[in-house]
Design a protein around this motif. Structure first.
Motif, mmCIF file in Angstrom:
data_model
loop_
_atom_site.group_PDB
_atom_site.id
_atom_site.type_symbol
_atom_site.label_atom_id
_atom_site.label_comp_id
_atom_site.label_asym_id
_atom_site.label_seq_id
_atom_site.Cartn_x
_atom_site.Cartn_y
_atom_site.Cartn_z
ATOM 1 N N GLU A 39 42.625 45.242 12.452
ATOM 2 C CA GLU A 39 43.558 44.129 12.352
ATOM 3 C C GLU A 39 43.764 43.708 10.896
ATOM 4 O O GLU A 39 44.841 43.287 10.513
ATOM 5 C CB GLU A 39 43.081 42.942 13.183
ATOM 6 N N SER A 51 46.354 45.941 9.545
ATOM 7 C CA SER A 51 47.683 45.511 9.994
ATOM 8 C C SER A 51 48.124 44.264 9.248
ATOM 9 O O SER A 51 49.294 44.113 8.888
ATOM 10 C CB SER A 51 47.668 45.228 11.493
ATOM 11 N N ILE A 101 49.349 45.230 5.866
ATOM 12 C CA ILE A 101 50.643 45.917 5.959
ATOM 13 C C ILE A 101 51.750 44.895 6.117
ATOM 14 O O ILE A 101 52.772 44.932 5.438
ATOM 15 C CB ILE A 101 50.648 46.882 7.163
ATOM 16 N N ARG A 102 51.508 43.948 7.020
ATOM 17 C CA ARG A 102 52.508 42.918 7.253
ATOM 18 C C ARG A 102 52.763 42.157 5.953
ATOM 19 O O ARG A 102 53.898 41.872 5.606
ATOM 20 C CB ARG A 102 52.012 41.977 8.352
ATOM 21 N N TYR A 113 55.119 43.636 3.557
ATOM 22 C CA TYR A 113 56.554 43.460 3.829
ATOM 23 C C TYR A 113 57.015 42.037 3.595
ATOM 24 O O TYR A 113 58.091 41.784 3.077
ATOM 25 C CB TYR A 113 56.867 43.842 5.274
ATOM 26 N N ALA A 114 56.150 41.103 4.020
ATOM 27 C CA ALA A 114 56.609 39.722 4.050
ATOM 28 C C ALA A 114 56.358 38.989 2.746
ATOM 29 O O ALA A 114 57.242 38.323 2.218
ATOM 30 C CB ALA A 114 55.940 38.991 5.205
ATOM 31 N N THR A 117 49.532 55.129 5.748
ATOM 32 C CA THR A 117 49.736 54.070 4.769
ATOM 33 C C THR A 117 49.808 54.660 3.355
ATOM 34 O O THR A 117 50.622 54.248 2.528
ATOM 35 C CB THR A 117 48.601 53.040 4.867
ATOM 36 N N GLN A 120 53.029 56.129 2.838
ATOM 37 C CA GLN A 120 54.003 55.066 2.606
ATOM 38 C C GLN A 120 53.973 54.612 1.141
ATOM 39 O O GLN A 120 55.010 54.348 0.529
ATOM 40 C CB GLN A 120 53.718 53.912 3.579
ATOM 41 N N PRO A 168 58.101 53.466 8.121
ATOM 42 C CA PRO A 168 56.643 53.332 8.185
ATOM 43 C C PRO A 168 56.175 52.008 8.781
ATOM 44 O O PRO A 168 55.041 51.914 9.217
ATOM 45 C CB PRO A 168 56.217 53.442 6.718
ATOM 46 N N LEU A 205 54.086 51.572 12.028
ATOM 47 C CA LEU A 205 52.643 51.714 12.161
ATOM 48 C C LEU A 205 52.101 50.501 12.916
ATOM 49 O O LEU A 205 51.209 50.603 13.756
ATOM 50 C CB LEU A 205 52.014 51.788 10.766
ATOM 51 N N LEU A 206 52.674 49.330 12.622
ATOM 52 C CA LEU A 206 52.270 48.105 13.312
ATOM 53 C C LEU A 206 52.711 48.143 14.765
ATOM 54 O O LEU A 206 52.000 47.692 15.658
ATOM 55 C CB LEU A 206 52.876 46.884 12.612
ATOM 56 N N ALA A 241 60.703 41.735 8.076
ATOM 57 C CA ALA A 241 61.279 40.397 8.059
ATOM 58 C C ALA A 241 62.500 40.357 7.143
ATOM 59 O O ALA A 241 62.546 41.047 6.160
ATOM 60 C CB ALA A 241 60.235 39.403 7.569
#
Lengths: 762, 615
Positions: free
Chosen positions: A551, A554, A557-558, A561-562, A593, A596, B426, B429-430, B615
């Motif tokens: 987790e 994850s 990773i989130r 992006y955010a 990853t 990426q 990618p 992945l989530l 997002a």
């Protein structure tokens, strides 16, 4: 029968007063009554004796009971509600040097006034002013007022003067009702009104040391001798008189009783009572009486009268004989609604029970109706007469929530205060009695126990509470937060869980808090959801503390992006994510990853070198974009670097080149080596771009399995038919047949049919 | 066509009462803020609200302007602002930003927040943290059941699926319990209750508690609905993941039916305008074709159109009276416009679906359901991904493969995911992490592949008391066992020759005769037995040994008619295919089914709920 009216005393022409004993007093009284300040609550209420004197009057309004006090400085102070003691000082009375000879509280238009007498003058005191008043028609020669009395309803006022003269009028002092001269100049000990709703003849009862006098608008008064010190308590419908040894009730005989029992009464009720007695004697007179009532058409009225009169009787025997008469009369009526009879029986049973001297609540029927059963039960509960209260509820079949449960709950709340009994015993006793009676809230009882400082008992009691949600607030209050949390989870109410969580969060240090969450998956996911929106950092800490690297990965990773804008930041976040994935032994995610990260860097470089948008494209789209931009070399390189499988690359190039309509390049590409995806896709994509010419080039290269499909796609039905026939494939034959349209393909269709027929022969 | 109900089929209860209740309550709430006010509505609530109270009703109660709650500053100049929102934290932030902006500008207005269907403590917390708790007044609009059709009630809570089945968040379960409580207050108690699934059991227990607390209210009432069946979506993911081929399902898959209505674009209306059409039993033409396999629909509609033309031609030679009769009887009832629209929709669907692609797709799905040619299907899926056909479709096929095969073999699991990431980006992945957690896309032979924590947690789940505690990872411990279940329950009908889709013989017709929906089969079996008896093995295979329950009370008060009415509650959503299948079962057996779902769903919605998008 004859002796029934023996205690009736006429007052004037129309009314009778009677006095009877309620019960004899069994109290252990050491002082004489005269040494005490006595207060007694109406409606058969309790009596208080106080031997420290402070002159005060209690009064009752719609807003509750008030109290007026005369202070040592001869000033009046008033509070409209004893429950909410807001004292209000009244204006000074001019020239008042000593205590007034008598005073009382009047209630008019919901405002309390004080009426006081100083010498021959009367003053009315309100919040604003003090004014002198004169009662109309007051006989002359008065030099001082010795007593004054206001009626139960505050409508009437009586004044006793030093000339032995009694003035009776309205409390507004606007009207005189009557006057009476008793010729006794000694100041009376007490004077009270004795009246009832719809009274025929209102009266005032005046008490001296050994004499009681009932006076009204009649030339004669009724007189009684008092054997002992007595005290008068005005009631809604009469006056209670108690002394050291006895407790009596004085009232105007109620209308129904009077009708029935008046000597030689011919009222329907009287006749019915007579008829019933004769019937019991098996005398035919019964029939005569009954006939008499029926002839007058008054049987209904007779029954009603008997029922009503029974209510006003104190002696159960007399109640019974009246009810028996009513019951007898009812037999001869077709449709007499049973309610009044049944209710009267029930009410009397309750009244007789509370009138017993052990209980000592001598309520009359009218008082009981005015008071209501709920208030009566409250009084019994206050006096801890729980068994009687429960019996009454059960007897009257009151709904459990209003009745038995409520009383049991009160009992339990009292029980928890018994400090000498052990927690276990109290809890067990309460549970035994209450069981799971509906409407009983164990949490309320537990709260009471906690209020008395018995936390352990409270927890024990909470165990009996079936609704886990109800247990939570008290547990929190008692600082048993962890227990509260599991109870909240049991309740299934997520809001409650959340409330407890926030409590815990403030109460525990972070580590302990997380530990608690860890053992409660439901609470944990709830809190996680909250953190996702409101406290991202906490979320990370939560995963960290659980070593939940998957987790965490994850999460980063989130974040890439955010949260991160710059490419370096994003790559760093991805690196953290990849490390976490390695720790989670999720090699796939870690590798993906890292890919990426590489892709991101590369896209960045492409943007710098070639311009255009590359960032955040998928690998596939990146390569496509390169081809569309004519950077075939770069595309090839990228495909190699990221090990794009051949199939994908072919699909990708095919699509891109067709989009560009670069047919030359497409053909070159198709010949570069044997297509891993076959050549049907080439046909399809050309047709999609409506280039039949190009499509046909590839149709010939399609493998035998898909040949028919390809030929049909380019519209060569005839050749498709040939191939299908050659394959002797039934499915292909029908496919071709379905593509044959009308005139043009007639010959082909025939050919297929023939081939089919032939195939069937074999 | 359009099979009539058996003459002894029971009448459905009148659910329009729910609408009236909701409307009255909303009006009451609006009147709590007297005077003119602007209303801010959350986008998700707009369509449901429209079905309850239209703009003119809102205007009658002094709503001045309507705004959508979105991430833009509000331009309202009104002195009173009212927000109608779902209890979500992001909405609270939006309101807070608005109120705080007013405060900065030194402006005071009245704010009222109406939460639907209920407010959550967490929301109030956020208001407090943002420092505006004292500035706003909060209320609840307990509107949780929207009758979309005579037999379909929707809670319009699509987020239920993700919140519960992915995040393990139980907050909506109470809402379900409240909704059931409302139904039993209005329509009497349910004498027979059945359920399967962890969430079903929790909802049922909470509901029971509510009934006990308010004892006496429903007591003595005659039950109107004889049975209630609660079912978790994760009991049967397969059915929800299949392409729908029954007309209503197909319209949903193609055009997205939203809150009982659909926006037909220009390609359907054959004009340049889009048209919003309400799809329900009141549209007679639609009602006749909604449950049909789509291959029948086009023929049926053309036939109808021809008939109408014939009747229309007949009007010559009618006198005025006959003419009047003709117009009122024939034309009014038929709603020509809608028929034409249906034809348009149908044509549009036919264009898309009769293409070879669609045939291939269906063929692959059937192969997956039947469990043959797995390699070929896997290649098909790979090609699907390589060609970037559609991210959602690719994902759906991968999930279907995983569930039917008890997880992917490790090699495929890795390679398909790699391909997918290369094709669609990618960030998925989530998505894969989500799908694994929900048990939709897993790897065969788990155990060693679970991380230490996950296996520990999943053990914790199995240890804990049944029904009370759930966890986000619960599904990790499960295997789907689809193949074994399919065999036990005979989900793949043996077909000799062609399956005649015009005269269906079983519920499999909703998937072209290839597969009986698992969820519907379970319901059928339990209703037949009036219990789970004899289904132990199936229940075990479904991983629901602790969560299958039956509860019967005495039936003496229930009329025989009510005992043929069955309320099916889908927790996490149901599809139109399942509705059609059960409607068919009802016609066969003389039952009527009533559907209560947290939302109407389909494969795309499920996949989107699991997808992570940038997002």
């Amino acid at each position: 029968m004859d002796c029934y009216t023996a205690n009736w005393n006429p007052l004037g022409d129309s009314a009778f007063y009677r006095k009877y004993e309620l019960y004899s007093m069994d109290w252990d009284l050491k002082e004489e009554l005269r040494d005490c300040l006595v207060a007694a609550a109406p409606y058969g209420g309790p009596i208080v004796l106080q031997n420290r004197v402070l002159d005060a009057r209690i009064f009752h309004t719609e807003f509750g009971s008030g109290v007026a006090i005369l202070t040592g400085a001869h000033r009046f102070t008033l509070s409209a509600n004893v429950g909410d003691l807001k004292l209000r000082r009244m204006p000074e009375v001019p020239g008042l040097q000593s205590a007034p000879s008598c005073w009382t509280v009047l209630c008019q238009d919901r405002v309390a006034h004080i009426l006081l007498a100083v010498g021959p003058d009367l003053y009315l005191l309100d919040h604003a002013a003090c004014s002198a008043v004169t009662p109309p028609g007051l006989a002359p020669g008065v030099s001082s007022f010795l007593q004054m009395a206001v009626s139960f309803t505050y409508r009437h006022l009586a004044l006793f003067t030093d000339t032995g003269y009694i003035w009776m009028g309205t409390a507004s002092l606007k009207e005189k009702l009557c006057e009476f001269n008793c010729n006794i100049r000694a100041p009376p000990k007490q004077m009270v009104w004795c009246s009832r709703p719809r009274s025929k003849e209102r009266a005032v009862v005046v008490a001296w040391e050994r004499r009681l006098m009932v006076v009204g608008d009649a030339p004669e008064s009724i007189q009684f001798v008092l054997d002992e010190d007595s005290y008068l308590v005005p009631e809604l419908d009469g006056v209670r008189i108690f002394s050291r040894s006895t407790h009596e009730f004085l009232h105007e005989v109620p209308a129904a009783s009077e009708e029935i029992f008046k000597i030689a009464s011919m009222a329907p009720g009287a006749l019915l009572l007579e008829a019933q007695k004769e019937y019991e004697k098996e005398s035919q007179k019964a029939d005569e009486y009954l006939r008499e009532i029926q002839e007058l058409g008054q049987l209904t009225q007779a029954v009603q009268q008997c029922i009503e009169a029974a209510g006003h009787e104190h002696q159960p025997d007399m109640q019974k004989s009246l009810l028996r008469a009513a019951s007898f009369g009812k037999c001869f009526l077709d449709r007499f609604p049973p309610d009044s009879f049944v209710h009267m029986c029930q009410d009397l049973r309750v009244l007789n029970a509370v009138r017993d001297y052990h209980i000592g609540i001598p309520l009359t029927y009218s008082q009981y109706k005015q008071l209501t059963i709920q208030v009566l039960l409250d009084r019994l509960v206050l006096r801890r007469l729980y068994p009687l209260a429960i019996q009454i509820c059960e007897y009257l079949r009151l709904p459990e929530v209003q009745g038995v449960s409520r009383i049991l709950a009160h009992w339990a709340c009292y029980k928890v205060q018994q400090k000498d009994v052990s927690d276990e015993d109290v809890a067990r006793a309460i549970n035994q009695k209450l069981g799971d009676t509906p409407g009983v809230s164990y949490s309320d009882i537990a709260a009471r126990a906690y209020g008395c400082g018995r936390t352990e008992l409270a927890i024990k009691l909470l165990e009996y509470e079936p609704r886990s949600g109800e247990q939570v607030p008290l547990l929190l209050k008692m600082k048993r937060s962890k227990l509260a949390l599991s109870k909240a989870i049991e309740s299934g109410d997520t809001d409650l869980v959340f409330t407890v969580l926030l409590h815990l969060k403030n109460e525990l240090n972070r580590g302990d808090f997380f530990m608690t969450l860890r053992n409660q998956p439901m609470a944990l996911s709830l809190y996680r959801q909250f953190c996702k929106h409101q406290e991202l950092e906490t979320l990370k800490d939560l995963y960290n503390q659980d070593d939940n690297h998957q987790e965490l990965g994850s999460f980063h990773i989130r974040a890439s992006y955010a949260a991160e804008e710059r490419i370096e930041g994003r790559v760093a976040a991805l690196q953290t994510a990849a490390d976490a994935f390695y720790k989670a032994k999720n090699e796939f995610a870690a590798k993906a990853t890292e890919d990426q990260m590489r892709l991101l860097r590369l896209q960045r470089r492409l943007e710098d070198e070639l311009g255009g948008q590359f960032l955040d494209l998928s690998l596939h789209d990146t390569v496509t974009t390169l081809i569309l931009g004519g950077h075939n070399k770069r595309a090839e390189q990228l495909a190699r670097d990221f090990r794009i499988p051949d199939k994908r690359l072919w699909w990708l190039k095919l699509t891109a080149l067709a989009d560009l309509e670069d047919w030359e390049e497409l053909e070159k590409f198709s010949k570069s080596k044997k297509s891993p995806i076959g050549y049907l896709p080439f046909v399809e994509i050309c047709m999609k771009q409506h280039n039949k010419y190009e499509a046909k080039k590839y149709a010939s290269r399609v493998g035998p399995e898909q040949k028919v499909k390809a030929l049909l796609l380019v519209g060569d039905v005839a050749q498709a038919a040939d191939v299908a026939i050659e394959h002797r494939n039934e499915a292909e034959l029908s496919l071709v047949l379905s593509h044959c349209t009308g005139a043009t393909d007639g010959a082909t269709a025939d050919k297929i049919q023939r081939a089919r027929a032939q195939a069937q022969k074999k | 066509m359009a099979f009539p109900h058996r003459p002894d089929a029971p009448e459905l209860p009148d659910f329009s009462m729910l609408k009236r209740l909701a409307r009255d309550q909303l009006i009451y709430l609006l009147e709590q803020l007297p005077g003119k006010k602007d209303l801010f509505i959350e986008a998700d609530l707009m369509s449901p609200l429209d079905r309850i109270a239209n703009v003119s009703i809102l205007k009658q109660h002094e709503v001045d302007k309507l705004y959508k709650v979105e991430n833009k500053p509000a331009l309202s100049s009104n002195e009173q602002l009212c927000f109608l929102v779902r209890p979500r934290i992001k909405n609270m932030r939006y309101i807070a930003s608005l109120v705080n902006a007013d405060k900065l500008a030194g402006r005071t207005r009245k704010y009222k927040v109406i939460f639907s269907p209920q407010k959550f403590y967490a929301c109030e917390m956020v208001l407090e943290e943002e420092g505006i708790y004292g500035d706003v007044s909060c209320d609840e609009w307990a509107f949780s059941l929207l009758p979309l059709d005579v037999d379909l009630l929707s809670m319009e809570l699509p987020e239920f699926f993700r919140d519960y089945f992915l995040e393990g968040d139980q907050r909506w379960i109470n809402t379900v319990a409240q909704a059931l409580h409302l139904l039993s207050t209005l329509y009497g108690p349910f004498p027979n209750c059945y359920g399967i699934g962890r969430c079903a059991k929790m909802a049922y227990e909470l509901w029971r508690n509510l009934e006990e607390e308010e004892d006496g209210e429903t007591k003595g009432r005659r039950p109107e609905i004889g049975h209630i069946f609660l079912l978790d979506r994760d009991v049967d993911f397969v059915t929800a993941l299949c392409s729908q081929v029954v007309y209503e399902g197909l319209v949903d898959d193609t055009f997205r039916i939203k809150c009982g209505s659909v926006d037909f674009g220009p390609e359907v209306t054959s004009s340049d305008k889009s048209l919003k059409v309400l799809l329900n039993a009141e549209d007679k033409v639609f009602n006749e074709i909604r449950n049909e396999h789509f291959s029948n629909v086009f023929g049926f509609l053309s036939q109808k159109a021809r008939n109408l033309q014939a009747q229309y031609d007949r009007r010559r030679g009618m006198d005025i009276k006959q003419m009047k009769n003709f117009v009122s009887q024939e034309l009014k009832g038929l709603k020509q416009e809608h028929r034409l629209l249906n034809i348009g929709a149908c044509e549009s669907i036919m264009k898309k679906k009769t293409k070879q692609d669609f045939q291939e797709l269906i063929k692959t799905e059937h192969a997956l359901l039947e469990g043959f040619n797995i390699r070929e299907s896997t290649s098909y899926i790979e090609e699907h991904i390589d060609r970037q056909v559609s991210p959602i479709e690719s994902l759906r096929l991968m999930c279907l493969l995983s569930i039917t095969e008890n997880g992917l073999i490790p090699k495929d699991y890795r390679s398909l995911k790699t391909q997918y990431l290369q094709s669609y980006g990618p960030e998925h992945l989530l998505t894969f992490s989500n799908l694994r957690r929900a048990g939709l896309l897993t790897e065969q032979a788990p155990g060693d592949t679970l991380t230490a924590v996950e296996s520990k947690v999943s053990k914790l789940v199995t240890d804990k008391a049944a029904g009370k505690i759930t966890d986000a990872f619960s599904s990790l411990a499960k295997r789907s066992n689809f193949r074994a279940i399919s065999k036990k329950l005979n989900l793949i009908p043996r077909v000799d020759g062609e399956y005649d889709l015009k005269v269906p013989r079983d519920m499999a017709y909703v998937f072209g005769g290839a597969y009986v929906p698992l969820s519907c089969r379970i319901i059928e079996q339990v209703l037949e037995r009036r219990s789970w008896q004899g289904l132990d093995e199936v229940v075990r295979l479904l991983n629901c040994s602790d969560f299958a329950f039956t509860d019967m009370t005495k039936e003496d008060k229930a009329s025989s008619e009510s005992l043929r009415l069955i309320l099916v509650v889908f927790l996490g959503g149901c599809t139109f295919s399942e509705i059609s299948a059960l409607r068919f079962l009802g016609r066969e057996k003389g039952y009527r089914f009533i559907f209560l779902t947290t939302a109407v769903t389909n494969s795309a919605r499920l996949m989107e709920a699991m997808s992570e998008v940038k997002a």
